[in-house]
Every structure is written in structure tokens, then in C-alpha cells.
Design an enzyme around this catalytic site. Sequence first.
Site, PDB file in Angstrom:
ATOM      1  CG  ASP A   1      41.737  41.577  49.138  1.00 47.39           C
ATOM      2  OD1 ASP A   1      41.509  40.383  48.151  1.00 47.39           O
ATOM      3  OD2 ASP A   1      40.854  42.577  49.264  1.00 47.39           O
TER       4      ASP A   1
ATOM      5  NE  ARG B   1      49.210  43.913  44.102  1.00 49.07           N
ATOM      6  CZ  ARG B   1      48.936  45.048  44.761  1.00 49.07           C
ATOM      7  NH1 ARG B   1      49.995  45.848  45.345  1.00 49.07           N
ATOM      8  NH2 ARG B   1      47.668  45.524  44.739  1.00 49.07           N
TER       9      ARG B   1
ATOM     10  CE  LYS C   1      43.376  39.253  40.428  1.00 42.53           C
ATOM     11  NZ  LYS C   1      43.058  40.600  41.059  1.00 42.53           N
TER      12      LYS C   1
ATOM     13  CG  ASP D   1      39.988  39.384  41.342  1.00 44.30           C
ATOM     14  OD1 ASP D   1      40.050  40.482  40.728  1.00 44.30           O
ATOM     15  OD2 ASP D   1      40.591  38.814  42.351  1.00 44.30           O
TER      16      ASP D   1
ATOM     17  CE  LYS E   1      38.492  40.825  47.205  1.00 47.88           C
ATOM     18  NZ  LYS E   1      38.921  42.032  47.227  1.00 47.88           N
TER      19      LYS E   1
ATOM     20  CG  ASP F   1      40.126  38.175  45.703  1.00 46.12           C
ATOM     21  OD1 ASP F   1      40.578  37.592  46.816  1.00 46.12           O
ATOM     22  OD2 ASP F   1      40.623  39.362  45.463  1.00 46.12           O
TER      23      ASP F   1
ATOM     24  CD  GLU G   1      43.951  38.384  44.756  1.00 41.67           C
ATOM     25  OE1 GLU G   1      43.419  38.506  43.581  1.00 41.67           O
ATOM     26  OE2 GLU G   1      43.789  39.012  45.690  1.00 41.67           O
TER      27      GLU G   1
END
Length: 497
Positions: free
Chosen positions: A350, A354, A268, A291, A280, A273, A352
Site C-alpha cells: 500500500d 513512491r 502520481k 489517489d 485497505k 488504490d 505504492e
Amino acid sequence: MEFNVKSGNPEKQRSACVVVGVFESRKLSAMGEQLDQVSEGYLSNLLRRGDMEGKLGQVLLLHNVPNTLSDRVLLIGCGKERDFGDKSYTKVIAKAITTLNDTGSMEAVCFLSELNVKGRDTRWKVRHAVEAAQDTLYAFDEFKSKTDSTRRPLRRLTFNVTTRKELTIGEKAIEEGLSIAKGAHKARDLANLPPNIANPTYLAEEAKTFAVNNEGVDCEVLDESELEEMGMGAFCSVARGSDTPAKLIILKYNGGSAEQKPVVLVGKGITFDSGGISLKPGERMDEMKYDMGGAAAVFGAFVAAVEMKLPINLIMTIAAAENMPSGKASRPGDIVTSLSGQTIEILNTDAEGRLVLCDTLTYVERYEPEIVIDVATLTGACIIALGNQASGLMSNHNPLAHDLLNAGELCGDRVWRLPIWDEYQEQLESNFADMANIGGKGAGTITAGCFLSRFTKKYHWAHLDIAGTAWQSGKAKGATGRPVPLLSQYLINRCES
């Protein structure tokens, strides 16, 4: 730093420093006792006086020890002998390295590699000493205008082994340790870079450069327009809010036979993010540059495998994108179609990671992989469940899960397996699409794994959630390089089985 192995007696070492261990209470290690005999009780007299107890991490630096050829002798406290295990060993190595580096010993001979670590052989001890040394000396100061450089840094370290027969084993262990450390440093460097530099385009250029510089490595980069045309609706929905285009980055290493099916590592790579429209909180949002820790880790493991010239066919894929809020960004309530044809209702932008991973997991089917392992800083819930000690593991294949658990125990980069039972899948039900991208408050790490499992039916797969292990916060803030040691150990074990 240069590493060597040799077999010799401590009192005969012409060196800036000789390093030996002391256990509680004031018990010299075997090599320490040998030095003590030669020096006519010089060390034991100091210990009896109370200069050192031998507690874990204590140090005592001695100069001009009688009847020895070394300028200094460094005593390192090893704690209770019966409790001396993997963690204690790496701690005393790290303490030795720090002390040597700070006290001007530019080279040293270390006899800690001869200490008895339960269940560990010379190969393990030398390799992990190299990794611990490299980890201790790592610094990321690329963007500092002034750096604190050590005046006389440690440049060469020699590990002593018991017999000359073990010299070849020790030399191989040094090569492995340096390769894994190089991979971990690559992962740490990539993750520590600021997000205005380490964006998807930067990661793609790094991969291209690595392929050019390493024989047998090929690179392919797919742009966002190609991903859209291919039908990666989930992946592209994440990148839509950013001005920086997404990339699917692929590195291939053909170290095995032509008929050998590849192992595929998927990372990933959310280079920043913000949470998107589901923004967030501002506090510690700077840490969301991490991230892309999964991408950094698979890149690092790939580097280590190539450095070790492992006889394996290995493919690394990085799903790289920024998750940003804008008028073009995905909204909660949007429905997207994944590359697999399954539809997804986005309830939270958030969640995201996956979304970029699910399309990448479908994409790698074309390689007919033997094994697929995805690595992601996927859920804050994993930190609640496991803290910062272990990464979360989920898998659709028990032997693969066991292999990863065993590799983690061997290298100290441990994982803990969580279930992906059918009962958890029910939490992903949607009234409007084939599934939702979140499963509610309960079991957040598990439902994220369940989501990914829906795209991995055609191969053996494992998912590593490294949200708690990829970086540290607070005063020691920085990337850890995990799980590069775990992935490297898994690949080594696979090649040797």
C-alpha cells in the site's frame, strides 16, 4: 461564464444587479455609501432598522432602489473591516455568486473588487474573484440521469475597478483567472471520474487529445512493456496485479527559448488504490479513486500554463497505474530493482505511490531539468500532521522551497515545509535491499519524502504531499483542484522574476 471589467459609478449601471459590501456594524463600503447618497439614505435607513448587520456572508437583496438604474442591489456582509483579508474576500465573492445565480440575476456588476484587501492589488482581486466564481459554479454531474439546472443562471459578471488606467490590468487578471480555473476544473473532472473510466489508458488518451488540440504541445506515452524493458522494476511492480496496463504519460510545452532548461511536473497517477496485497479497509475505499490527485493536479497546471501562454519550457509526466490484489500482484517481502539501479524491499504494497514515482523521477533526468516538482496523494500521515488546510512540502533546495511557500501564501493554496534530515533516512534501512519502501510508524510523511529524495540527487526537487488537500469527504465529497493554483502561481512568478 463571461467576465468583464469596467470603471464607473454604481448608480449609473444598467444591470440586473449591482453588488456592494457592508462591514460590521452596518458600515457601508465606499461604493455602498455612494449608492446611499444617490438614493437619499435608502440603504442606511434599512441598516439602521436592523435588516442587516454586515456579518461575513450575510446577504440582503433589494429591488428598485431609488435613483439607481439597476433592477436590484445586492448587499454582501464582509465582517469586520480590520479583519478583511484574503479568505474573507474569496468567501464574499463566492456568496455573491451563489446568490446571484439563485435569484435570477443573469448579469451583474460587482463592486466588491474595489474593497481594500490588505497587501493585494487590483490584479490579485480580479483574478481571485474570477477563480472563486468559477470554483463556486463548478458541478460534476456527468453521470446523473437528471440534473438540477438553474432556470436563469448567472451568465455575465463585470468587475468594477477604481480608475480607467486599471482596465488593462483587470483584463489580464481575468485571462489569468480563467486559465487557472480551467486547469483546476480539468483536475477536478479527472479526479471525480469513476475508476472504471479514468484508468491509465483514459489518462493517456486525454493527454493525446490535449496535444492535438493545442499548438506547441507534444505527447508521448510509454506502455508497460516499454517500462519493463527500460528497467522500471519499481513502477511495474505496482501495476502487476491489475489487468489494466500501466502508462508513463508525457506532455511537453515549449513556450520558452531553446536553451532554457525545463520545469518538470511529476504526478502520481494511481487511478485506483486497493492497497494491493496489503489490502485497505473497505470503509471509504471508494475515495481511493482520488489517489490520482497528483496526476490530475499536474495535468491541470499544465493546462493553465498553456492557456496563459507562459514563456516557459514545461514538461508534465504522469506515472499511471492501478494497485490491485491478484495472483500476479507484488507481495510484502518482494525485492525490486528501480530504474536507478537501487533495490527496494517492499514491506507494504500500500506504499505504492513512491514506487511509481521513484522510477519516474529517475526517468526525467534525461530532460536535464532546472526544477522538478512531484505531486502525490502520498501519505495518510500528512492528514494527521496538517489536516486538510495545507499540503506538505519537502525539498532538497531551499530557494525552491521558499518560492513554493511564497506562491502558496499569495494564491491561498498553502503548503508547509517538513524536514528530510539524514536522521529520518535511517528508518528506511533494510536487511536485504538498499532500502525498504516504508519507514515505520513515526514521521510517515517525512520518510516517504526521504525515500523519494534518494532518486533526485541530480536536480533541484520539491515534493508536495496533497493527501489532505486533493479532495473532500462527507456530504461535500469531491476533488478540490488543489494544488493547481499553487503550481500556476509558482510558474507565473518564475516567468515574471
